[in-house]
Motif scaffolding. Structure first.
Motif, PDB file in Angstrom:
ATOM      1  N   VAL A  48      62.226  45.342  46.676  1.00  0.00           N
ATOM      2  CA  VAL A  48      60.814  45.034  46.918  1.00  0.00           C
ATOM      3  C   VAL A  48      60.752  43.550  47.244  1.00  0.00           C
ATOM      4  O   VAL A  48      61.279  42.733  46.496  1.00  0.00           O
ATOM      5  CB  VAL A  48      59.961  45.358  45.668  1.00  0.00           C
ATOM      6  N   ASN A 452      65.149  47.331  42.201  1.00  0.00           N
ATOM      7  CA  ASN A 452      64.705  48.378  41.289  1.00  0.00           C
ATOM      8  C   ASN A 452      65.800  49.431  41.200  1.00  0.00           C
ATOM      9  O   ASN A 452      66.423  49.762  42.206  1.00  0.00           O
ATOM     10  CB  ASN A 452      63.434  49.020  41.825  1.00  0.00           C
ATOM     11  N   ILE A 453      65.994  49.942  40.018  1.00  0.00           N
ATOM     12  CA  ILE A 453      67.113  50.846  39.783  1.00  0.00           C
ATOM     13  C   ILE A 453      66.587  52.216  39.390  1.00  0.00           C
ATOM     14  O   ILE A 453      65.805  52.329  38.450  1.00  0.00           O
ATOM     15  CB  ILE A 453      68.013  50.267  38.668  1.00  0.00           C
ATOM     16  N   ASP A 470      57.630  58.081  44.488  1.00  0.00           N
ATOM     17  CA  ASP A 470      56.855  57.585  45.615  1.00  0.00           C
ATOM     18  C   ASP A 470      56.392  56.179  45.278  1.00  0.00           C
ATOM     19  O   ASP A 470      55.794  55.963  44.223  1.00  0.00           O
ATOM     20  CB  ASP A 470      55.652  58.500  45.857  1.00  0.00           C
ATOM     21  N   GLN A 472      54.428  52.762  46.762  1.00  0.00           N
ATOM     22  CA  GLN A 472      53.536  52.227  47.791  1.00  0.00           C
ATOM     23  C   GLN A 472      53.104  50.827  47.373  1.00  0.00           C
ATOM     24  O   GLN A 472      53.318  50.441  46.238  1.00  0.00           O
ATOM     25  CB  GLN A 472      52.294  53.118  47.880  1.00  0.00           C
ATOM     26  N   PRO A 473      52.448  50.113  48.273  1.00  0.00           N
ATOM     27  CA  PRO A 473      52.059  48.737  47.911  1.00  0.00           C
ATOM     28  C   PRO A 473      51.079  48.633  46.726  1.00  0.00           C
ATOM     29  O   PRO A 473      50.737  49.492  46.079  1.00  0.00           O
ATOM     30  CB  PRO A 473      51.374  48.210  49.160  1.00  0.00           C
TER      31      PRO A 473
ATOM     32  N   ARG B  41      59.090  37.889  36.027  1.00  0.00           N
ATOM     33  CA  ARG B  41      60.550  37.870  36.097  1.00  0.00           C
ATOM     34  C   ARG B  41      61.191  39.079  35.424  1.00  0.00           C
ATOM     35  O   ARG B  41      62.267  39.510  35.819  1.00  0.00           O
ATOM     36  CB  ARG B  41      61.063  36.601  35.424  1.00  0.00           C
ATOM     37  N   TYR B  43      62.002  42.856  34.199  1.00  0.00           N
ATOM     38  CA  TYR B  43      61.856  44.206  34.730  1.00  0.00           C
ATOM     39  C   TYR B  43      61.213  45.123  33.695  1.00  0.00           C
ATOM     40  O   TYR B  43      61.154  44.809  32.508  1.00  0.00           O
ATOM     41  CB  TYR B  43      63.209  44.757  35.182  1.00  0.00           C
ATOM     42  N   ASN B 452      65.734  53.822  34.293  1.00  0.00           N
ATOM     43  CA  ASN B 452      65.373  53.363  35.623  1.00  0.00           C
ATOM     44  C   ASN B 452      64.700  52.007  35.493  1.00  0.00           C
ATOM     45  O   ASN B 452      63.916  51.790  34.572  1.00  0.00           O
ATOM     46  CB  ASN B 452      64.406  54.348  36.268  1.00  0.00           C
ATOM     47  N   ILE B 453      64.992  51.137  36.426  1.00  0.00           N
ATOM     48  CA  ILE B 453      64.518  49.756  36.315  1.00  0.00           C
ATOM     49  C   ILE B 453      63.589  49.451  37.472  1.00  0.00           C
ATOM     50  O   ILE B 453      63.963  49.636  38.627  1.00  0.00           O
ATOM     51  CB  ILE B 453      65.729  48.800  36.315  1.00  0.00           C
ATOM     52  N   ILE B 454      62.376  49.017  37.156  1.00  0.00           N
ATOM     53  CA  ILE B 454      61.442  48.684  38.226  1.00  0.00           C
ATOM     54  C   ILE B 454      61.012  47.227  38.103  1.00  0.00           C
ATOM     55  O   ILE B 454      60.989  46.663  37.020  1.00  0.00           O
ATOM     56  CB  ILE B 454      60.220  49.626  38.238  1.00  0.00           C
ATOM     57  N   GLN B 455      60.703  46.663  39.258  1.00  0.00           N
ATOM     58  CA  GLN B 455      60.448  45.221  39.305  1.00  0.00           C
ATOM     59  C   GLN B 455      59.144  44.937  40.038  1.00  0.00           C
ATOM     60  O   GLN B 455      58.735  45.698  40.903  1.00  0.00           O
ATOM     61  CB  GLN B 455      61.584  44.538  40.076  1.00  0.00           C
ATOM     62  N   PRO B 456      58.545  43.809  39.726  1.00  0.00           N
ATOM     63  CA  PRO B 456      57.312  43.421  40.420  1.00  0.00           C
ATOM     64  C   PRO B 456      57.620  42.734  41.746  1.00  0.00           C
ATOM     65  O   PRO B 456      58.768  42.390  42.022  1.00  0.00           O
ATOM     66  CB  PRO B 456      56.679  42.431  39.455  1.00  0.00           C
ATOM     67  N   TYR B 457      56.588  42.533  42.553  1.00  0.00           N
ATOM     68  CA  TYR B 457      56.748  41.711  43.750  1.00  0.00           C
ATOM     69  C   TYR B 457      57.278  40.350  43.329  1.00  0.00           C
ATOM     70  O   TYR B 457      56.749  39.735  42.407  1.00  0.00           O
ATOM     71  CB  TYR B 457      55.407  41.529  44.457  1.00  0.00           C
ATOM     72  N   PRO B 458      58.332  39.871  44.003  1.00  0.00           N
ATOM     73  CA  PRO B 458      58.938  38.611  43.562  1.00  0.00           C
ATOM     74  C   PRO B 458      58.232  37.368  44.094  1.00  0.00           C
ATOM     75  O   PRO B 458      58.428  36.285  43.560  1.00  0.00           O
ATOM     76  CB  PRO B 458      60.355  38.701  44.120  1.00  0.00           C
ATOM     77  N   ILE B 459      57.460  37.518  45.164  1.00  0.00           N
ATOM     78  CA  ILE B 459      56.832  36.333  45.777  1.00  0.00           C
ATOM     79  C   ILE B 459      55.461  36.709  46.307  1.00  0.00           C
ATOM     80  O   ILE B 459      55.085  37.871  46.336  1.00  0.00           O
ATOM     81  CB  ILE B 459      57.674  35.789  46.959  1.00  0.00           C
ATOM     82  N   PRO B 467      54.571  47.313  42.435  1.00  0.00           N
ATOM     83  CA  PRO B 467      54.075  48.247  43.453  1.00  0.00           C
ATOM     84  C   PRO B 467      53.591  49.536  42.776  1.00  0.00           C
ATOM     85  O   PRO B 467      53.986  49.835  41.656  1.00  0.00           O
ATOM     86  CB  PRO B 467      55.309  48.530  44.315  1.00  0.00           C
ATOM     87  N   THR B 468      52.758  50.265  43.472  1.00  0.00           N
ATOM     88  CA  THR B 468      52.305  51.557  42.957  1.00  0.00           C
ATOM     89  C   THR B 468      53.482  52.515  42.955  1.00  0.00           C
ATOM     90  O   THR B 468      54.181  52.644  43.955  1.00  0.00           O
ATOM     91  CB  THR B 468      51.196  52.121  43.862  1.00  0.00           C
ATOM     92  N   ILE B 469      53.696  53.148  41.837  1.00  0.00           N
ATOM     93  CA  ILE B 469      54.862  54.018  41.753  1.00  0.00           C
ATOM     94  C   ILE B 469      54.450  55.317  41.086  1.00  0.00           C
ATOM     95  O   ILE B 469      53.679  55.320  40.133  1.00  0.00           O
ATOM     96  CB  ILE B 469      56.016  53.296  41.018  1.00  0.00           C
TER      97      ILE B 469
END
Lengths: 473, 473
Positions: A48, A452-453, A470, A472-473, B41, B43, B452-459, B467-469
């Motif tokens: 991302v 993201n993992i 899924d 999305q932004p 920063r 996750y 599972n690892i999710i991350q925010p927008y970095p910049i 992001p919407t997931i």
């Protein structure tokens, strides 16, 4: 494991149905390259950035070890250790030119992979199918390790190990191991192993084919076995180095990388390496004891070892450079294997173009003069004579030129211009020309990727299948 | 950072609007606990098991450092280092009994968190609101570090640091630091700091309140500052140990853990620790030099150090045991802080119940006899006299009993039975009674979690926003 095994079988059957006219079974080529146990153990990851249009959709698939960037969707497929890089897709509002017709995209382009099996395959660039500029489709297709699908929509097609399809739409085609094809569009065709073929309708045609015995030394493919030969030995010897970068969530950034360069944290960088400004090093690249000059790049599956890149050098996906010195603005094509001598590195003069799928594996010292085109197999100065031509000489060719077993017909000037334009486009896309304000490219846009993992179901009948996701932004 | 800052402000305003009747500003309590830099920063991670109904939906939120399991959705919220554990939610078809009325769920229950700000907060169990059995709602609410939201839907409410709301629906309530409330349903109420209150309408009422000076030693909360006191000192001293487990994607499993036990790879396990069969150790638990006997558990934010748990012992969320020996089937409630002496560990007899939010911090050796209820603050044998009662004595109480400053009214028998049933239910849910075939619980179901690892927008303006997931089966 039941569902994953069924998925694999189903995909193989679907590809085979598409290739039934050629009586070809992809199973024996793919199955040995797909370790079921790892499929349900390895994670997948997506980037991302905030700089690329964002949409990921994954369903009924296994994505073990694969990486995704930009807009893409994967349905009913197995993608093992593949790179789906959607950072050169067209965006909504972009113009698309084809033979004088201008079209404007009214939605973002997306990579769509369905009912396919890709192993260690790179998918990059954008759809070059003028009929479908908004969808870069890979459907009912299979690709063996280290294949490149570059700007090439595929339907019902098979790529052998280390094969590259470049800017070419394939329908029901078989591309042999280490074959390179750039030919616009092909239907139910077969590209033989080690065939290098660049064709632009009404403009030019370049053909070279590796001798079978040379090919066998570097890449041997037999049904029921994983690919073998020097390429695989080279890669397998360096596999371990990638474990660390994949095991850790955050890696401390490597120091002394210029602010305008971007170095994937999923690349392996070993001492002593120097990275210049505007340099791009992609995930799964490997750099050791080398100097990567300003504006140069190392794409996915590139290995650069004991080498020096002066600046604005392009190392395309899968190219390997060992004991090599590239002068300014040298292009090394996809999956090339360039191996100089420890005490006499291969020197490549400025402006030279090493064709995709070239093997230079020196037995004696060799220097490639400036502004030459090199292809095929070179291990001695004599080989070089039979596998190179000054770009100026080629540009003068208007009908037919043969050098060694290479045959060129058509306009040499257009061939050379097409290549040089493309190299400029690549450098531009990669951000080689970034001046601190303008001409931003991958090297600058890819600096702040949040990884993201995602993981498959760990147990039960769904083991190895990834949940539907899924984003999305 | 703009969007993230706006989100934080918006949530704080929304909670304040809900609490306007009490003229309370949650901002000064939350803001010092929310490090903006870390929010963008860290996750977040979610577990996929194949054994729990699966649906995650996250939108317009920051989830830094938080963990999700089971069905949950988060919208327009900030969840910092929180645990949203949906592994005890009801499933479609489950029966739900409330005062003789039976309802059958026609959809899976889901945890839904919206417009809320949770810091290091645990959300667990299931909705105990009979009006909304299919949705465990946390809305327009805020919780300070180490609060527990256990089976308690919240609307427009605020929980102070180390506060616990247990099986209680809150509307527009303020729960002070280290207060524990289990009271069915409350409207626009305020639970004072250090208040321990268990009430079942028409059945019983238990009340104890920590003296202000005792509370101040362990947990001090002042607007504009992060919580302070011995609890925070204890936790901060052990923070570093968690870095390694969060930095690595796959951790090698710890050896000699029985097959029927489950030990989160996000727990810290230090030598020399022995784990028995059917043991559950949750993420963010910390075990050092301790023996965890068969069927025992250590939940989120539990610390068990230099201690011995004989078997079937429950260490509820946030409880800490240091130099402590628990005999068989001891219950240690939420956020209790139990600290024996190095040369004279606290011994707790079998069947004893240590109430949620109990502080036992010994100055002199103390033993808790079997089958006693203990609450409040104990540091000497004299303290124990004023803060304990044999369960049998309490069970005989039919009207009013006071011990020290504790006041109990109603049916002691029902109070004791309710507690003992609950402990049995907890042990059952955790899989303490698993016999190799039946009575499977969290310890067995949680063994194969894929993280599972999710991350925010970095910049950019979206920096820190995820992001919407949407994740479905």
């Amino acid at each position: 494991m039941q569902k994953l095994e069924k998925l694999l079988e189903r995909v193989i059957r679907r590809v085979n149905i598409n290739l039934r006219g050629q009586d070809f079974d992809v199973g024996p080529f793919l199955s040995p390259c797909v370790p079921l146990r790892k499929l349900s153990r390895f994670y997948a990851f997506y980037g991302v950035t905030g700089r690329h249009p964002l949409h990921f959709h994954f369903s009924a698939s296994n994505l073990a070890g694969s990486y995704f960037l930009g807009k893409c969707r994967v349905d009913g497929s197995v993608l093992y250790k593949s790179d789906i890089r959607g950072d050169e897709l067209r965006a909504k509002g972009d113009d698309f030119h084809f033979r004088g017709i201008r079209m404007t995209l009214d939605q973002d382009e997306i990579i769509s992979i369905s009912d396919s099996l890709l192993v260690k395959t790179l998918v990059h660039n954008r759809s070059h199918d003028p009929e479908n500029p908004e969808i870069f489709l890979v459907k009912n297709s299979a690709a063996c390790p280290f294949a490149n699908i570059h700007g090439s929509p595929l339907e019902g097609s098979f790529l052998g190990a280390f094969a590259t399809v470049d800017l070419t739409t394939l329908h029901g085609c078989i591309v042999g191991p280490f074959a390179y094809v750039q030919a616009g569009e092909l239907w139910h065709d077969r590209v033989e192993p080690g065939q290098i073929w660049v064709n632009q309708e009404g403009a030019f045609d370049f053909r070279y084919r590796f001798p079978a015995e040379t090919l066998a030394e570097y890449i041997r493919v037999e049904p029921g076995r994983p690919p073998a030969g020097r390429f695989m030995e080279f890669l397998n010897a360096r596999k371990e180095d990638f474990h660390r970068v994949f095991d850790v969530v955050h890696l401390a950034p490597i120091r002394s990388v210029p602010k305008t360069a971007s170095l994937s944290r999923y690349a392996v960088i070993k001492p002593k390496t120097r990275i210049g400004a505007n340099v791009l090093v992609s995930q799964r690249a490997f750099i050791e004891n080398s100097s990567i000059g300003k504006g140069s790049n190392a794409q996915e599956n590139c290995f650069i070892i004991n080498s020096h890149l002066e600046g604005n050098d392009v190392t395309a996906h899968g190219a390997k450079l060992i004991h090599t010195r590239l002068a300014e603005k040298v292009f090394v094509g996809f999956n090339s294997f360039i191996h100089g001598l420890p005490d006499a590195p291969l020197v490549v003069g400025p402006g030279s173009i090493i064709m995709p799928h070239t093997i230079i594996d020196l037995k004696e010292p060799v220097s490639i003069p400036p502004n030459h085109l090199v292809w095929g197999f070179v291990s001695t100065p004599e080989d070089l004579r039979d596998h190179s031509i000054p770009l100026a000489t080629l540009a003068d060719s208007t009908r037919m030129t043969t050098v060694g077993t290479m045959e060129f017909t058509g306009s040499g000037a257009r061939f050379v211009a097409a290549f040089q334009n493309r190299i400029d486009h690549i450098l531009e896309s990669n951000g080689a020309y970034f001046d601190g304000r303008k001409k931003r490219g991958h090297a600058q846009k890819g600096q702040n990727i949040a990884y993201n993992i995602i993981q498959p179901y760990p147990i039960g009948a769904q083991k190895g299948i990834y949940p539907t996701i899924d984003i999305q932004p």
